[in-house]
Each structure stands twice: as C-alpha cells, then as structure tokens.
Scaffold this motif. Structure first.
Motif, mmCIF file in Angstrom:
data_model
loop_
_atom_site.group_PDB
_atom_site.id
_atom_site.type_symbol
_atom_site.label_atom_id
_atom_site.label_comp_id
_atom_site.label_asym_id
_atom_site.label_seq_id
_atom_site.Cartn_x
_atom_site.Cartn_y
_atom_site.Cartn_z
ATOM 1 N N VAL A 182 -13.761 64.162 -2.537
ATOM 2 C CA VAL A 182 -11.596 64.198 -2.569
ATOM 3 C C VAL A 182 -11.951 63.754 -3.452
ATOM 4 O O VAL A 182 -11.630 62.128 -3.249
ATOM 5 C CB VAL A 182 -11.091 64.995 -1.652
ATOM 6 C CG1 VAL A 182 -9.931 65.221 -1.786
ATOM 7 C CG2 VAL A 182 -12.262 65.606 -0.423
ATOM 8 N N LYS A 183 -11.091 63.938 -4.558
ATOM 9 C CA LYS A 183 -10.241 62.484 -5.607
ATOM 10 C C LYS A 183 -9.175 61.504 -5.164
ATOM 11 O O LYS A 183 -8.097 62.811 -4.388
ATOM 12 C CB LYS A 183 -9.977 63.092 -6.388
ATOM 13 C CG LYS A 183 -9.619 62.174 -7.556
ATOM 14 C CD LYS A 183 -8.867 62.656 -8.982
ATOM 15 C CE LYS A 183 -8.395 61.722 -9.726
ATOM 16 N NZ LYS A 183 -7.824 62.437 -10.859
ATOM 17 N N ALA A 184 -9.198 60.821 -4.434
ATOM 18 C CA ALA A 184 -8.248 59.851 -3.754
ATOM 19 C C ALA A 184 -7.104 59.925 -5.180
ATOM 20 O O ALA A 184 -7.197 60.195 -6.120
ATOM 21 C CB ALA A 184 -8.462 58.487 -3.167
ATOM 22 N N GLY A 185 -5.891 59.957 -4.042
ATOM 23 C CA GLY A 185 -4.587 60.578 -5.184
ATOM 24 C C GLY A 185 -3.374 61.497 -4.319
ATOM 25 O O GLY A 185 -4.140 62.386 -3.410
ATOM 26 N N PRO A 186 -2.806 61.610 -4.680
ATOM 27 C CA PRO A 186 -1.323 62.179 -4.620
ATOM 28 C C PRO A 186 -1.336 64.200 -4.854
ATOM 29 O O PRO A 186 -0.991 64.831 -4.292
ATOM 30 C CB PRO A 186 0.047 62.789 -4.948
ATOM 31 C CG PRO A 186 -0.702 61.400 -6.610
ATOM 32 C CD PRO A 186 -2.163 60.701 -5.947
ATOM 33 N N GLU A 187 -2.496 64.453 -6.076
ATOM 34 C CA GLU A 187 -2.843 65.666 -5.979
ATOM 35 C C GLU A 187 -4.218 66.349 -5.586
ATOM 36 O O GLU A 187 -5.652 64.959 -5.704
ATOM 37 C CB GLU A 187 -2.678 65.478 -7.442
ATOM 38 C CG GLU A 187 -1.551 66.096 -8.075
ATOM 39 C CD GLU A 187 -1.311 66.210 -9.659
ATOM 40 O OE1 GLU A 187 -2.583 65.945 -10.145
ATOM 41 O OE2 GLU A 187 -0.106 65.882 -9.955
ATOM 42 N N ASP A 207 -14.597 53.475 -4.064
ATOM 43 C CA ASP A 207 -14.281 53.758 -5.381
ATOM 44 C C ASP A 207 -13.161 54.366 -5.752
ATOM 45 O O ASP A 207 -13.644 55.790 -6.791
ATOM 46 C CB ASP A 207 -15.239 53.747 -6.211
ATOM 47 C CG ASP A 207 -15.318 51.645 -5.539
ATOM 48 O OD1 ASP A 207 -15.268 51.124 -5.578
ATOM 49 O OD2 ASP A 207 -17.647 51.909 -5.612
ATOM 50 N N GLY A 208 -12.257 54.975 -5.085
ATOM 51 C CA GLY A 208 -11.078 55.982 -5.505
ATOM 52 C C GLY A 208 -11.140 57.976 -4.830
ATOM 53 O O GLY A 208 -11.663 58.519 -5.524
ATOM 54 N N VAL A 209 -13.001 57.636 -4.675
ATOM 55 C CA VAL A 209 -13.469 58.967 -3.493
ATOM 56 C C VAL A 209 -12.955 58.689 -2.340
ATOM 57 O O VAL A 209 -13.218 58.400 -1.819
ATOM 58 C CB VAL A 209 -14.501 59.419 -4.150
ATOM 59 C CG1 VAL A 209 -15.167 60.777 -3.560
ATOM 60 C CG2 VAL A 209 -14.711 59.063 -5.457
ATOM 61 N N VAL A 210 -12.251 59.561 -1.508
ATOM 62 C CA VAL A 210 -12.258 60.072 0.363
ATOM 63 C C VAL A 210 -13.473 61.131 0.636
ATOM 64 O O VAL A 210 -14.051 62.137 0.029
ATOM 65 C CB VAL A 210 -10.977 61.048 0.468
ATOM 66 C CG1 VAL A 210 -11.014 61.019 2.381
ATOM 67 C CG2 VAL A 210 -9.966 59.303 -0.062
ATOM 68 N N TYR A 211 -14.334 60.412 1.338
ATOM 69 C CA TYR A 211 -16.063 61.581 1.831
ATOM 70 C C TYR A 211 -15.139 62.269 2.747
ATOM 71 O O TYR A 211 -14.621 61.393 4.041
ATOM 72 C CB TYR A 211 -16.204 60.713 1.689
ATOM 73 C CG TYR A 211 -16.515 60.105 0.173
ATOM 74 C CD1 TYR A 211 -17.646 60.840 -0.543
ATOM 75 C CD2 TYR A 211 -16.707 58.807 0.501
ATOM 76 C CE1 TYR A 211 -18.173 59.962 -1.393
ATOM 77 C CE2 TYR A 211 -17.072 58.289 -1.458
ATOM 78 C CZ TYR A 211 -18.756 58.529 -1.726
ATOM 79 O OH TYR A 211 -18.412 58.392 -2.920
#
Length: 453
Positions: free
Chosen positions: A408-413, A393-397
């Motif tokens: 960590v928030k998923a995505g390019p930043e 759900d958009g979060v990297v653990y």
C-alpha cells in the motif's frame, strides 16, 4: 624485528575487526520484534515491487524451519535469528480465520524449543540450539504456537524467551551464556482460566539490559536483567490481567522509560530503577499490540470488551492519567479514539501518519499529531490478518493469513500498489534488512530480494 612484525600483525587484526564492527550500523538492524523500538520500518533498502513464490520471482531463498512458531525473524549483520517449538503433533497445525472459539489445543506431546541462526544471503542454517525439551506447561490457542516470542539481539548476544519454558541468552555463535526459569506463566483468557492461549510477550534489549513483560493470571511483573550475567537488576509486580504485548523504550528527555501496554495498568517504568512513572487504566481487556513511539508521543491500541481505543500519550506523562469516561483527552493524553483499535496488530507510525490494521484487514490511517482520520479501507481479499504492518521506502506491507502480501502506498490517500503471493500461511510480522524482506511462514523462512546472485 620479530616483535615489530608481531605488533604490526596485532595492530592490523585490531584495525580489521574495528572496520568490520563499523560496517554494521546498529540503527539499521532489525534487532527485535518490529525492528528498533518496534518502529516497523526501514528506508533505503531497495526491495522488489513484485515477487511470486510459485515462479520463484525475486525469491532469494526459502529455508524450511521445523516445528511451529509464530515468532518473527530478527536480523543483525548477516545473521537471522528465529525460534520454534518442534513436535510431530504440532507440525503445520494452525487454524486461521476470525471465529469466536476460546478453547485450547489438547497437547501432551514432547516438544523441543529451538533457536535457529540462518545466513541472510544464502538461507543456510549456521547453527541451531535446543533450549528446552519437555511437554508444554501451557496449552496453546488453535491460532497460536508454543514459540510466539520474537528473539532480540544486540550484535553480541541473542535472547530467546519461551514463556513457561524459560528465558535463554546465547552469544552470536550459539554458546549458551545463561538461562532463567520463571515457573508456569499462565497465559489464558482472564474470564476463563482454562482457555490457555500460550505466552507471547517478546524481550527487548536496551543498553545491555534485557527487559521482559509477563502479564499472566498470577504474579504479573515487568523486570530487567543484565545481558552478560543474567543478574536481576529490578522487578516490579503488576496487578494486571493476562496480556500478550511486547514492551518498548522511550526517553522523556531526562531518562529512559520502559513502557507497557495493559488493561488495568498501561504505563511507564524508570529504565534504571523500575520505579513507576505513570499509569493508565482502561481499553481493550485482552491487550496484544505493543506501544509505538514517535515525536513527543507514545501510541497505544487494543481491543476486546466495551471499547477498542487508540491513544496518543505525551512522553512527559506522570502519575495516574486515566481518562474520564467517554473523554478523549486530558493533561497528558493528546487525543484518543474510543473505537477502532486493533485486537492483534501493532500500529505503524511512518512519515507522520499512524496506520492501524485490524484483524479483518481494514486499515485506518490517521494524522499522528492530531488524530484526524485520513482513510479507512479494507486491504485485499483476506479473511484474517494477524501480521502487523511494516514499511520501507514509501510502501506499507501487510500480509493476510493465507500468505497474500499487500503493498500500500504510504500517505494520506489509500492506494493498493501490488498483491504478491507466498503460497503459505503467514501468522507473524515480517522483518526488513538492506535488500531483503523476510517472512516467517508456518513452514519456512522466506527471503524476498532482487539482489543479483
């Protein structure tokens, strides 16, 4: 009338079993190391943003698992499976941190290799089975264990691999179906054979076939076995140094292909016949991470030695696709980074981005299609990270070895969302199920959840 009632009873039972079976969606089960196809993610699972082991905040349950094992939990329906090797000498005896020692742990004590089945909702142990009893055939590294291989399940069977101590297949109730002995699988540093580090390649199950990869000092191979009978379907010998990578499966549009990481022989094999499809040499000479699949590519990383590469290889690869020296692409290699691959961690492909987390905690995010680097940041304050990243759900653990889990928030930043504490050493990669984030620590199996009870 009695026959009609009996028919109705039988029909109702069949309908009930059918409904129950339909409620378990195989695509949403964390059935092997890093979940289906080693993907490492599962969305729409409703995980809590924060938790704390000391205060029991959002800790659904915590179950002690005897012995020592770095295998990851796998999940099917309400059942969690995990393995361990039990010995008084090995209890909680794990060294963490980044250091250069290649020595092994002196170990001649009696061990009991076990498979545990745990209820997902309560944490209660449903059953445990001792697969093998004896003195370990191979020594382990101080950061390793004698139960490193994550089990695999297809909802009908669960398979546990203990390296030199054998491969075992149980039904879901813990009844042994078959086992195999491959002799001593010498997993040691290829330059120093006395530096034994224990076996670590996990099995996978695909279309009722068990696949194993055994890259060892002598007689390396990849092989396929019928899951119901244990019958060998094919076996291919490999000229390869010892490795600790788990194989994966992908389709090129016409056939399924078993793909393996390696140093001398990274490559793909026909799933049905074992025939070699493609091969590639080079990379880190102690391959641990597993290949991940996405879009039209297979992504590899490795480290140790002259280079620590990341590769994006096309699914239609055939023949020898080894790169020329210093080259970063060819007909079948879309792009490559010659430095920066991870020694321990399998990469995460999620939302079009490829996350590579290194042993020191530095995580680099790439555009998966082009290889463009989006960011490279140290995650958290940990000294060492052997757990591979997972996402929901958009979060990297990702967890460090001290039990700090970073969101960590998923995505390019890069954006660090939270740091949560487990208060125990974490060496393995977590599993994700609907409503649960499951951690195997050195001492316990811990369920993170905000589901009301």
């Amino acid at each position: 009338m009695l026959k009609f009632k009996s028919f109705l009873t039988l029909f109702s039972a069949i309908l009930y079993l059918s409904v129950c079976a339909q409620q378990i969606d195989p695509s949403r089960q964390w059935s092997m190391y890093r979940g289906n196809s080693i993907s490492g993610y599962l969305d729409n699972v409703n995980l809590p943003e924060t938790w704390d082991a000391a205060t029991h905040k959002n800790i659904a349950w915590q179950t002690a698992i005897p012995g020592l094992g770095h295998s990851c939990p796998v999940v099917w329906g309400d059942k969690i499976f995990v393995t361990t090797a039990v010995s008084e000498q090995d209890e909680d005896d794990v060294k963490t941190g980044i250091y250069g020692s290649i020595g092994s742990v002196p170990d001649s004590s009696m061990h009991y290799w076990r498979v545990y089945c745990v209820d997902k909702h309560s944490g209660e142990i449903e059953w445990d089975r001792t697969s093998y009893t004896g003195i370990p055939e191979q020594k382990r590294h101080p950061m390793s264990s004698h139960a490193n291989c994550t089990p695999a399940t297809n909802g009908e069977f669960v398979v546990a691999f203990f390296g030199s101590e054998g491969l075992y297949c149980y039904d879901m109730n813990g009844n042994l179906q078959w086992s195999k002995d491959f002799g001593v699988l010498k997993s040691s540093f290829f330059l120093v054979k006395e530096a034994e580090w224990e076996f670590s390649s996990s099995p996978l199950i695909h279309k009722n076939v068990v696949i194993i990869q055994c890259d060892v000092q002598e007689n390396s191979f990849v092989a396929a076995y019928d899951i119901k009978s244990g019958k060998e379907l094919w076996k291919q010998n490999r000229d390869e140094y010892p490795g600790w990578s788990t194989p994966n499966i992908y389709s090129d549009g016409e056939k399924d292909i078993v793909v393996v990481n390696g140093y001398k022989h990274r490559g793909g094999y026909d799933f049905k016949t074992g025939e070699e499809i493609w091969r590639m040499a080079g990379g880190g000479d102690i391959p641990v991470p597993s290949p991940v699949i996405g879009n039209d590519y297979i992504y590899f990383n490795s480290a140790h030695g002259k280079v620590s590469p990341i590769y994006a290889i096309q699914k239609n690869a055939v023949g020898d696709i080894t790169l020329e020296e210093r080259a970063t692409s060819n007909e079948f290699v879309k792009w490559a980074k010659l430095r920066g691959g991870s020694y321990m961690g399998t990469m995460l492909l999620y939302g079009g981005y490829l996350y590579n987390a290194r042993w020191n905690g530095r995580m680099t995010c790439y555009n998966a299609e082009t290889g463009e680097e989006m960011y490279s940041e140290k995650v958290g304050e940990g000294n060492s990270y052997t757990s591979s990243p997972v996402a929901a759900d958009g979060v990297v653990y990702i967890a460090d070895n001290d039990g700090n889990v970073y969101s960590v928030k998923a995505g390019p930043e890069y954006e660090l969302l939270a740091t949560n504490k487990l208060e125990q050493k974490v060496m393995s990669t977590p599993a994700i199920a609907d409503g649960y984030l499951l951690f195997r620590t050195v001492e316990s199996l811990i369920a993170i959840s905000e589901i009301e009870r």
